[in-house]
Design a protein around this motif. Structure first.
Motif, short mmCIF file in Angstrom:
data_model
loop_
_atom_site.label_atom_id
_atom_site.label_comp_id
_atom_site.label_asym_id
_atom_site.label_seq_id
_atom_site.Cartn_x
_atom_site.Cartn_y
_atom_site.Cartn_z
N GLU A 124 0.83 -1.21 0.00
CA GLU A 124 0.00 0.00 0.00
C GLU A 124 0.87 1.26 0.00
OE1 GLU A 124 -3.68 2.06 2.52
OE2 GLU A 124 -2.82 0.15 3.16
N THR A 125 1.91 1.27 0.83
CA THR A 125 2.82 2.42 0.86
C THR A 125 3.54 2.56 -0.47
OG1 THR A 125 3.17 2.21 3.25
CG2 THR A 125 4.86 3.37 1.99
N GLN A 126 3.97 1.45 -1.01
CA GLN A 126 4.67 1.46 -2.30
C GLN A 126 3.77 2.03 -3.39
OE1 GLN A 126 5.91 -2.45 -3.53
NE2 GLN A 126 7.74 -1.70 -4.58
N CYS A 127 2.51 1.62 -3.40
CA CYS A 127 1.56 2.10 -4.41
C CYS A 127 1.34 3.60 -4.29
CB CYS A 127 0.24 1.34 -4.27
SG CYS A 127 -0.91 1.60 -5.64
N GLN A 128 1.22 4.10 -3.06
CA GLN A 128 1.06 5.54 -2.86
C GLN A 128 2.29 6.30 -3.33
OE1 GLN A 128 -1.67 7.50 -1.69
NE2 GLN A 128 -0.27 8.99 -2.58
N ALA A 129 3.46 5.74 -3.08
CA ALA A 129 4.70 6.37 -3.54
C ALA A 129 4.76 6.41 -5.06
CB ALA A 129 5.91 5.62 -2.98
N PHE A 130 4.30 5.35 -5.71
CA PHE A 130 4.23 5.33 -7.18
C PHE A 130 3.38 6.50 -7.68
CE2 PHE A 130 4.76 0.41 -7.30
CZ PHE A 130 6.14 0.55 -7.22
N LYS A 131 2.21 6.67 -7.08
CA LYS A 131 1.31 7.75 -7.50
C LYS A 131 1.97 9.12 -7.32
CE LYS A 131 -2.97 5.27 -6.32
NZ LYS A 131 -4.21 5.30 -5.51
N ASP A 132 2.66 9.29 -6.20
CA ASP A 132 3.30 10.58 -5.93
C ASP A 132 4.44 10.86 -6.90
OD1 ASP A 132 1.67 11.32 -3.75
OD2 ASP A 132 2.81 10.04 -2.39
N VAL A 133 5.20 9.84 -7.25
CA VAL A 133 6.31 10.03 -8.20
C VAL A 133 5.76 10.45 -9.56
CG1 VAL A 133 8.11 8.84 -9.50
CG2 VAL A 133 7.93 8.49 -7.03
N VAL A 134 4.72 9.78 -10.03
CA VAL A 134 4.11 10.13 -11.32
C VAL A 134 3.62 11.57 -11.30
CG1 VAL A 134 2.14 9.68 -12.84
CG2 VAL A 134 3.48 7.77 -11.94
N HIS A 135 2.96 11.94 -10.23
CA HIS A 135 2.40 13.29 -10.11
C HIS A 135 3.51 14.34 -10.16
CE1 HIS A 135 -0.30 16.49 -8.97
NE2 HIS A 135 0.37 16.73 -7.86
N LEU A 136 4.58 14.13 -9.42
CA LEU A 136 5.65 15.12 -9.33
C LEU A 136 6.47 15.21 -10.61
CD1 LEU A 136 6.89 14.42 -5.69
CD2 LEU A 136 5.54 16.37 -6.47
#
Length: 374
Positions: A124-136
């Protein structure tokens, strides 16, 4: 302790501590109650593996909430990175500066965010980090190169090589995790899209002239026959990053107006592709593949805000004369549909509340299908 409880007969006196957990849980029960019930009242056919899996998911969610409360977790780090760039002209200046020098504190935060993408973290943490990287990466052109310098990536720049680093051995992951892993690796990898964006100076990103500007090239890239799902999503994200800069909306000339019309037409097609015009409410069909609704919502909101600024500079009598006005109306009407409010809450709310003085909502009775989970 859970293993002992599962293997020996239940003794209320010997297990008072565990029993108190149930008493202290939320009044409405919740997942803790379900897990404890499975532990305290085993039934034939229930396996320990199932109990441990459920308990693990609950503990993981509680840990993530606690981390966020203490200012930890990928999303908190991502917000700090986003705050550094600011808005408007400040963002333009800091993105320009990024081409020549990387502030140590910004680099440190980027590497910290990348740590959350590693498979040692929970899924779950990894998935959230993926989303944040794409956004930034797509919101701040030039940031991708900093993320690629993280030592965990080991200098890898291809999507396949980066993707392999995120594998979770012997751990089941869902379709959403797979989707965001692939979108992240596509976003970080060396690609034609990245070159197209990063090969321009920041002041050139929003320029529209007689040739094809970046906005139009990204629109073409989204619709290219050989563009696969993830590259198309990345184009949508980069469009959001470009239109978040002030340059495009500061020019209300003829060429920008035609590009705005293309943007609205493209958004109409995109909204119909995700079926916001279907009169159905309820959860998304689990058989449907994951989709980056957040990226579409962000882009839609940015276009609406930009056009709202243009409306404020025009006389009311001139609204209907704009080349983009008809496509804008269809765009707004789609965002006001019930399904859009579920899939694209931010832009749907903007379309409903911010444009009433320009295009009043027309109400009519229609049959509406409501889906429910069984």
């Amino acid at each position: 302790m859970a293993t002992s409880l599962a293997l020996i007969p239940w003794d209320p006196e010997a297990n008072k501590v565990v029993a108190r957990i149930d008493e202290n849980s939320r009044p409405d029960g919740g997942r803790w109650t379900l897990v404890l019930h499975a532990l305290l009242h085993p039934s034939p056919g229930r396996t320990l593996d199932r109990v441990y899996t459920s308990l693990g998911k609950v503990v993981e969610k509680q840990a993530n909430k606690a981390a966020y409360a203490f200012g930890l977790g990928p999303h908190v780090v991502a917000q700090k990175i986003k705050s550094y760039f600011g808005n408007g002209e400040e963002r333009v200046q800091r993105l320009d500066l990024l081409r020549s020098t990387v502030p140590p504190q910004l680099e440190k935060k980027c590497f910290k965010l990348m740590k959350y993408t590693q498979p040692i973290e929970s899924a779950e943490t990894q998935c959230q980090a993926f989303k944040d990287v794409v956004h930034l990466v797509t919101l701040f052109p030039g940031l991708r190169v900093i993320f690629l310098c993280d030592k965990f990536l080991g200098g890898k720049t291809s999507a396949d090589a980066i993707s392999g680093l995120y594998n979770r051995d012997f751990v089941a992951v869902n379709a959403e995790w797979e989707f965001w892993r692939t979108l992240t690796t596509t976003c970080l990898s060396y690609s034609d899209i990245a070159v197209m964006v990063e090969g321009r100076r920041i002041c050139e990103l929003t320029v529209c002239d007689e040739g094809l500007g970046l906005v139009e090239r990204l629109l073409i890239g989204r619709n290219s026959a050989d563009t696969f799902q993830y590259s198309s999503a990345i184009c949508v994200r980069y469009l959001g990053g470009v239109l978040a800069l002030p340059g495009f909306w500061q020019d209300t000339g003829k060429i920008h107006s035609y590009v705005a019309n293309r943007l609205c037409c493209e958004m109409v097609r995109l909204l119909k592709d995700i079926e916001v015009d279907v009169q159905t409410l309820g959860p998304i069909d689990e058989s449907e593949p994951p989709f980056d609704y957040e990226g579409v919502d962000l882009l839609s909101t940015l276009i609406l805000n930009g056009l709202l600024n243009w409306f404020s500079k025009l006389d009311k009598d001139d609204w209907g004369l704009q080349v983009w006005y008809e496509s804008f109306k269809e765009f707004i009407q789609l965002l006001r549909r019930p399904r859009a409010a579920e899939l694209l809450p931010g832009s749907s709310a903007c379309a409903t509340s911010s444009f009433e003085h320009i295009l009043p909502t027309v109400h009519r009775d229609e049959d509406l299908n409501v889906l429910v989970n069984r």
